[in-house]
Design a protein around this motif. Structure first.
Motif, PDB file in Angstrom:
ATOM      1  N   HIS A   1      -2.732   5.652   4.457  1.00  0.00           N
ATOM      2  CA  HIS A   1      -2.946   4.493   3.571  1.00  0.00           C
ATOM      3  C   HIS A   1      -1.993   3.392   4.030  1.00  0.00           C
ATOM      4  O   HIS A   1      -0.778   3.549   3.980  1.00  0.00           O
TER       5      HIS A   1
ATOM      6  N   GLU B   1       1.036   2.119   2.085  1.00  0.00           N
ATOM      7  CA  GLU B   1       2.073   3.092   1.752  1.00  0.00           C
ATOM      8  C   GLU B   1       3.026   3.075   2.942  1.00  0.00           C
ATOM      9  O   GLU B   1       3.130   3.995   3.747  1.00  0.00           O
TER      10      GLU B   1
ATOM     11  N   ARG C   1      -4.308  -0.704   1.801  1.00  0.00           N
ATOM     12  CA  ARG C   1      -4.523   0.738   1.677  1.00  0.00           C
ATOM     13  C   ARG C   1      -5.588   1.266   2.626  1.00  0.00           C
ATOM     14  O   ARG C   1      -5.437   2.272   3.288  1.00  0.00           O
TER      15      ARG C   1
ATOM     16  N   HIS D   1       2.418  10.108   2.316  1.00  0.00           N
ATOM     17  CA  HIS D   1       1.844   9.081   1.427  1.00  0.00           C
ATOM     18  C   HIS D   1       2.920   8.427   0.576  1.00  0.00           C
ATOM     19  O   HIS D   1       4.069   8.831   0.587  1.00  0.00           O
ATOM     20  N   GLU D   2       2.429   7.451  -0.210  1.00  0.00           N
ATOM     21  CA  GLU D   2       3.242   6.957  -1.326  1.00  0.00           C
ATOM     22  C   GLU D   2       2.377   6.849  -2.567  1.00  0.00           C
ATOM     23  O   GLU D   2       1.163   6.666  -2.487  1.00  0.00           O
TER      24      GLU D   2
HETATM   25 ZN   LIG Z   1      -1.790   7.702  -0.074  1.00  0.00          ZN
END
Ligand SMILES: [Zn+2]
Length: 817
Positions: free
Chosen positions: A114, A117, A187, A226-227
């Motif tokens: 993403h 992120e 994203r 990820h975040e």
């Molecule tokens: Zn993510």
């Protein structure tokens, strides 16, 4: 393998010894975490490392994104291992047939799927640097493969945006512009697809190219970095329920081993984290599940921050979260992952071999029959996953019948596709093909059904025995030389190859007609929707038969030449039931009213699947656009229509449709057309729950709410196959339903619909939501003046993988009036 480095730089760096490797901060010229690094600089750093530490690292460009950014894999290990990298890989892959003597473990770390992120790629640079310097010992028995950025287009979109809008010095107040990206966030990838939903369907260039190498390595461990929201503490394994039933005890246990090691470091530093919540292991198209179903310990790690956190931000707790904090957390779990792997080499190798031992699944063979295009599309996907398949012999096969949901049988022949779970990656076959995946908990993060026979619109049987098969399908394709002395050329209409064929002909100014009713001619039956390309219609067209035969070959079409338009049964070619297909100009609405994902699916569909031009009308400019320039306007699903669809817009659209326009309205856009001044569509209110007046314990709240939810389940719908919107379909269609929104039947033009039977054929639908589905519209066409409104309550383009729904969308675009 592609060397990216110019020779000059090579000469300078070759002299450097390992001890002198530059850290990311030294190389980039600023302290890591004080700026966001644009992708080309990240590439520069990886190139630098691959030259400066060339005994322990190889860099490989495995492809390019839609926007032409390079996609990279860095392979690192001890110098001795790197000399035998290919042997290590081959020895490891032998594990899948239980003959391996491998003493190495393969760890694959994927960053920044993403794009916004954005900590991930920064952290990857610190991680690879440490592995090549201070943590070299882990590499003695470990090969680490690092993908610094799965989604460079999205990441650069974020980084460029942030750099343009950031305050100086940075503003920690989360209300400031630098913390609020707006509609088109970083994203997704170029086409606004979520690449972390695409591992199984491979609709996107990035996924297709990456999987080719992932499947060459099949690592023991895969981490997807990820975040999540900036107020969330860090998340790492073990994952939450539901777990898919194919996940082994070892895979579950090792997630705990891994999590406990991370926790050790987080505890020592006083950092917050959580495990066993929110992120489950079920939907197969994620960066944790797909690797898991391929034998790995597949994990998602989530830092708090994402597109809102910028270089620093005040969180809900009043704490300051900086990019440096985020880097150190992802760096810590990355290194800890390699540490755990390096100290469990024997166990990981043993268990990987066990994963690939024959599993004796209940269903041994999946047998599929249907239109050639559908089968071809499926075999292309199987090839990408390196799943093997074969073709049937002349026999009758018994088993679970997907269409009826009961025991049944199917006559197979050399055209039938047979996919067996008795193959190396039989577990993945089971996950993708079984009729209904067992759900250990209905509270999940994503759709609960995806069974490919439904997605590809095929007749299918799941058989408990191994079905007899032949390895090679007879190749019946032959290049056709079309005679110029023909009255017309005919061909069928039932899949995306047909749609692409039509799209190409229309763009090459070939006129094509479509039979509105079935007919027979010269001994053949042609269903309604069949294409009729007459010589008379294309009399003035230079190279008519050449264009036609080239397009036919390109799209795997076989054309039947006929010498007369006088049919045996049905309507002659000059009849008003044989209509010219319009070469339409199509526009799609983009911007805030729409969901980026829903918009992106349409954009990608036109450009990468159908290959037909589309104009994007932004919400900010549509007011100044003369809509009469377009024959078709698409409103993608989205939650911003309440504001967009004011009285003025609605009356404008009504006027345009009245004059002959065709409005295709999808998903959550539909509700905005309901109302006194709107069109005839009518949305249903939520049914009153009979238990609503009872006091529910607070802790059950989330579970109570899911009674009203459908998050992705397969429903059998009835189809009026005589309607042009349904050309190419029979009387039933399996629809992937993604919400409990429901609409009444139209007065006329209800084309696909749910009648009384509201039990999903696969996946989860809440009890209240099911009731609401009774007698509800799925696809329909309302006539308004000279034009039409096409309603698509369900989304046939969802994540680009529901192959069998796409022709409904194509019909909506091209059907003659
Ligand atoms: Zn993510």
């Amino acid at each position: 393998m592609k060397r990216l480095l110019p020779a000059v730089v090579l000469l300078i760096t070759i002299a450097l010894s390992a001890q002198e490797l530059k850290s990311p901060s030294e190389f980039l010229g600023y302290e890591l975490g004080t700026r966001f690094t644009r992708h080309h600089r990240v590439v520069d750093y990886y190139q630098y490392l691959s030259e400066a530490a060339k005994d322990r690292m190889q860099l490989h460009e495995y492809g390019k994104t839609y926007e032409q950014r390079p996609l990279l894999l860095a392979y690192i290990s001890s110098a001795a291992n790197m000399q035998n990298l290919e042997t290590i890989r081959e020895e490891h892959l032998k594990s899948t047939s239980s003959m391996s003597k491998s003493t190495k473990v393969i760890v694959w770390l994927s960053y920044n799927v993403h794009g916004n992120e954005s900590v991930s790629t920064e952290a990857s640079m610190q991680t690879i640097y440490e592995l090549l310097t201070n943590k070299q010992a882990y590499l003695e028995n470990t090969v680490v493969i690092i993908d610094p950025c799965i989604n460079p287009d999205g990441r650069d979109r974020y980084v460029n945006w942030y750099n343009q809008f950031k305050n100086t010095p940075i503003q920690l107040n989360p209300e400031s512009k630098e913390h609020n990206e707006g509609w088109w966030s970083g994203r997704s990838n170029h086409y606004m697809f979520d690449l972390n939903r695409d591992w199984a369907w491979l609709t996107q260039l990035e996924s297709q190219q990456r999987l080719r190498y992932y499947n060459k390595w099949l690592p023991h461990i895969h981490v997807d970095f990820h975040e999540q929201s900036m107020d969330s503490p860090y998340y790492f394994a073990p994952a939450s329920e539901p777990f898919h039933e194919v996940i082994t005890d070892f895979q579950r246990d090792f997630q705990v081993t891994m999590g406990k090691n991370h926790a050790k470091y987080f505890d020592a530093n006083g950092w917050f984290y959580f495990t066993k919540e929110r992120f489950d292991l079920f939907y197969p198209s994620y960066g944790d599940t797909y690797p898991t179903y391929s034998g790995a310990i597949g994990m998602t790690y989530e830092q708090g921050g994402g597109g809102r956190a910028g270089l620093g931000v005040i969180t809900g707790n009043g704490d300051t979260l900086t990019l440096k904090d985020r880097i150190v957390h992802h760096y810590t779990t990355g290194i800890s992952t390699v540490e755990v792997a390096a100290s469990n080499v024997t166990k990981l190798n043993e268990e990987f071999q066990k994963f690939y031992q024959p599993k004796n699944y209940k269903y041994k063979s999946y047998i599929l029959k249907g239109p050639e295009d559908h089968l071809r599309a499926l075999t292309q996907l199987l090839d990408q996953h390196q799943l093997s398949y074969s073709y049937g012999t002349d026999t009758n096969v018994k088993g679970f019948n997907y269409k009826t949901g009961k025991a049944g049988s199917l006559r197979t022949n050399s055209e039938s596709l047979i996919i067996s779970t008795n193959q190396t990656r039989g577990t993945l076959v089971k996950v993708l093909f079984e009729p209904n995946a067992r759900l250990s908990d209905s509270l999940t993060y994503d759709i609960t059904a995806w069974s490919l026979p439904y997605a590809y619109g095929l007749d299918a049987i799941a058989s408990e025995s191994l079905v007899s098969k032949t390895s090679k399908k007879e190749d019946l394709s032959k290049k056709e030389v079309l005679s110029t002395n023909t009255y017309a050329f005919l061909t069928d209409w039932n899949g995306m190859d047909d749609a692409r064929f039509l799209a190409e002909l229309l763009q090459k100014k070939i006129r094509v007609r479509q039979a509105q009713k079935a007919f027979t001619l010269e001994g053949n039956r042609y269903e309604s929707g069949s294409l009729i390309i007459t010589k008379a219609d294309n009399d003035g067209r230079k190279n008519f038969t050449k264009i036609l035969s080239e397009a036919a070959e390109k799209h795997h079409k076989s054309l039947t030449a006929v010498s007369s338009g006088f049919v045996d049964e049905g309507k002659d070619f000059g009849s008003s039931f044989v209509l010219m297909i319009p070469s339409v100009k199509v526009a799609v609405l983009g911007g805030e009213p729409t969901s980026t994902l829903r918009f992106g699916e349409i954009w990608h569909f036109f450009e990468q699947q159908l290959h037909y031009p589309i104009t994007v009308l932004d919400e900010n400019t549509i007011n100044g656009v003369d809509l009469s320039n377009y024959e078709v306007l698409i409103l993608p699903g989205g939650t911003g229509y309440e504001r967009f669809m004011d009285t003025l817009m609605l009356s404008r659209l009504k006027e345009w449709v009245g004059q002959g326009g065709r409005l295709i309205v999808m998903g959550k856009a539909i509700a905005s057309l309901d109302g006194e001044d709107g069109f005839d569509i009518s949305a249903r209110e939520e049914e009153k729950d009979s238990t609503e007046n009872l006091v529910q314990p607070y802790e059950n709240l989330q579970r109570e709410e899911i009674k009203n939810d459908i998050t992705g389940a397969i429903f059998k719908t009835k189809v009026d196959a005589t309607h042009p919107l349904a050309f190419g379909y029979k009387d039933a269609y399996f629809s992937l339903k993604l919400s409990s929104d429901s609409y009444d039947y139209l007065e006329s033009g209800t084309v696909a619909y749910i009648s009384k039977d509201t039990l999903p054929i696969a996946g989860f639908a809440g009890s209240e939501a099911q009731k609401k589905m009774a007698k509800s519209l799925v696809f329909g066409v309302e006539k308004h003046g000279k034009g039409q409104v096409v309603y698509m309550v369900d989304n046939p383009l969802f994540r680009g993988f529901w192959e069998n729904g796409k022709l409904f969308f194509v019909n909506a675009i091209f059907m003659a009036k």
